[in-house]
Design a protein around this motif. Structure first.
Motif, mmCIF file in Angstrom:
data_model
loop_
_atom_site.group_PDB
_atom_site.id
_atom_site.type_symbol
_atom_site.label_atom_id
_atom_site.label_comp_id
_atom_site.label_asym_id
_atom_site.label_seq_id
_atom_site.Cartn_x
_atom_site.Cartn_y
_atom_site.Cartn_z
ATOM 1 N N VAL A 175 30.095 20.839 38.781
ATOM 2 C CA VAL A 175 30.439 21.773 39.862
ATOM 3 C C VAL A 175 29.350 21.816 40.921
ATOM 4 C CG1 VAL A 175 30.865 24.204 40.387
ATOM 5 C CG2 VAL A 175 31.939 23.165 38.399
ATOM 6 N N ALA A 176 28.085 21.831 40.494
ATOM 7 C CA ALA A 176 26.982 21.870 41.453
ATOM 8 C C ALA A 176 26.962 20.622 42.330
ATOM 9 C CB ALA A 176 25.650 22.021 40.718
ATOM 10 N N ALA A 177 27.217 19.458 41.712
ATOM 11 C CA ALA A 177 27.241 18.220 42.493
ATOM 12 C C ALA A 177 28.425 18.209 43.463
ATOM 13 C CB ALA A 177 27.315 17.013 41.555
ATOM 14 N N TRP A 178 29.568 18.711 43.034
ATOM 15 C CA TRP A 178 30.738 18.760 43.930
ATOM 16 C C TRP A 178 30.499 19.735 45.083
ATOM 17 C CZ3 TRP A 178 34.644 16.101 45.376
ATOM 18 C CH2 TRP A 178 35.704 16.686 46.065
ATOM 19 N N ALA B 61 23.991 11.512 49.208
ATOM 20 C CA ALA B 61 23.653 10.518 48.187
ATOM 21 C C ALA B 61 23.287 11.199 46.866
ATOM 22 C CB ALA B 61 22.506 9.635 48.672
ATOM 23 N N ALA B 62 22.473 12.258 46.932
ATOM 24 C CA ALA B 62 22.102 12.983 45.709
ATOM 25 C C ALA B 62 23.322 13.644 45.080
ATOM 26 C CB ALA B 62 21.035 14.032 46.039
ATOM 27 N N GLY B 63 24.204 14.185 45.910
ATOM 28 C CA GLY B 63 25.416 14.798 45.369
ATOM 29 C C GLY B 63 26.292 13.800 44.638
ATOM 30 N N TRP B 64 26.486 12.624 45.229
ATOM 31 C CA TRP B 64 27.297 11.589 44.578
ATOM 32 C C TRP B 64 26.636 11.095 43.293
ATOM 33 C CZ3 TRP B 64 32.137 10.837 44.926
ATOM 34 C CH2 TRP B 64 32.826 11.034 46.140
ATOM 35 N N LEU C 271 17.210 19.772 41.168
ATOM 36 C CA LEU C 271 17.193 19.041 42.431
ATOM 37 C C LEU C 271 18.328 19.477 43.342
ATOM 38 C CD1 LEU C 271 16.287 15.434 41.221
ATOM 39 C CD2 LEU C 271 14.795 17.123 42.305
ATOM 40 N N LEU C 272 19.512 19.687 42.769
ATOM 41 C CA LEU C 272 20.643 20.122 43.594
ATOM 42 C C LEU C 272 20.431 21.523 44.134
ATOM 43 C CD1 LEU C 272 23.640 18.764 41.483
ATOM 44 C CD2 LEU C 272 22.839 17.912 43.686
ATOM 45 N N ALA C 273 19.919 22.419 43.295
ATOM 46 C CA ALA C 273 19.694 23.793 43.760
ATOM 47 C C ALA C 273 18.593 23.847 44.797
ATOM 48 C CB ALA C 273 19.349 24.694 42.573
ATOM 49 N N ARG D 259 27.608 20.335 46.422
ATOM 50 C CA ARG D 259 26.708 19.637 47.349
ATOM 51 C C ARG D 259 27.494 18.668 48.223
ATOM 52 N NH1 ARG D 259 21.545 17.645 47.943
ATOM 53 N NH2 ARG D 259 20.906 19.750 47.395
ATOM 54 N N LEU D 260 28.467 17.986 47.636
ATOM 55 C CA LEU D 260 29.266 17.044 48.430
ATOM 56 C C LEU D 260 30.100 17.770 49.484
ATOM 57 C CD1 LEU D 260 30.498 14.600 45.644
ATOM 58 C CD2 LEU D 260 28.725 14.197 47.349
#
Length: 209
Positions: A52-55, A65-68, A115-117, A57-58
């Motif tokens: 969910v966190a990566a999505w 790039a980090a999100g993917w 990293l995402l946060a 970010r996208l």
């Protein structure tokens, strides 16, 4: 409106069912890999939260790039757990490499979530600085008297800016005045005879001397 409500409810039910099945598969794989008790229940939460966190970010972040990257990592973990519990893997004798992957997952998930946060906070702060309105200049009070702006003083023309034809005419007028009165013409008379402003008359007078 009713059809739209039914369609949205069906999508929600489908999402809940899929999430429950994926959650159960991840729990079973973690338990088979030696993670018992509350730890087996924490693995599905960790995988789903990273997904969910990566999505997120996208959808709204800056570094795609980090999100993917982390989205594919979480999707691989979730998809791998679902496929592993389909009978292709003996959950009674989990291989050592899978045990290592399951045991090392918390560190990977912690790194990815951090990293995402952190990136999301930086992007939010940058957008806040860009969208901050510039301070407006204070408007003048209505009770304060409004003074008129001073008019710029006229710049006297230089002698070289006087047209030659005007100098020729002024010389004829000056000669006529000298012949008639016997004295040189003054600036006021020259200005009146030529019909020019005083600064221009002064510039012409310097040419006649």
């Amino acid at each position: 409106m009713r059809a739209l409500r039914i369609r949205l409810d069906a999508v929600l039910v489908q999402a809940v069912i899929a999430a429950a099945l994926s959650f159960a598969h991840l729990h079973d794989l973690a338990s088979a890999a030696g993670q018992h008790g509350w730890k087996a229940w924490a693995y599905p939460v960790s995988v789903d939260l990273l997904l969910v966190a990566a999505w997120r970010r996208l959808r709204c972040g800056g570094a795609k790039a980090a999100g993917w990257c982390w989205f594919l990592v979480a999707l691989t973990a979730s998809l791998g757990a679902n496929v592993s519990t389909a009978g292709l893997l003996d959950l009674g004798a989990v291989p050592a490499w899978l045990r290592i992957l399951v045991a090392g997952w918390p560190a990977v998930a912690f790194l990815g979530g951090t990293l995402l946060a952190h990136g999301a906070i930086s992007v939010t702060q940058a957008e806040g600085r860009e969208s901050a309105p510039e301070p407006m200049a204070p408007e003048p009070s209505a009770s304060a008297p409004q003074l008129p702006a001073p008019e710029p003083e006229p710049i006297p023309p230089s002698a070289s800016a006087v047209p030659p034809a005007l100098i020729t005419l002024a010389r004829k007028v000056a000669d006529e005045h000298r012949t008639r009165t016997g004295s040189p013409i003054d600036i006021s008379t020259l200005r009146a005879r030529l019909g020019v402003p005083l600064p221009l008359a002064e510039a012409i007078a310097t040419q006649l001397t």
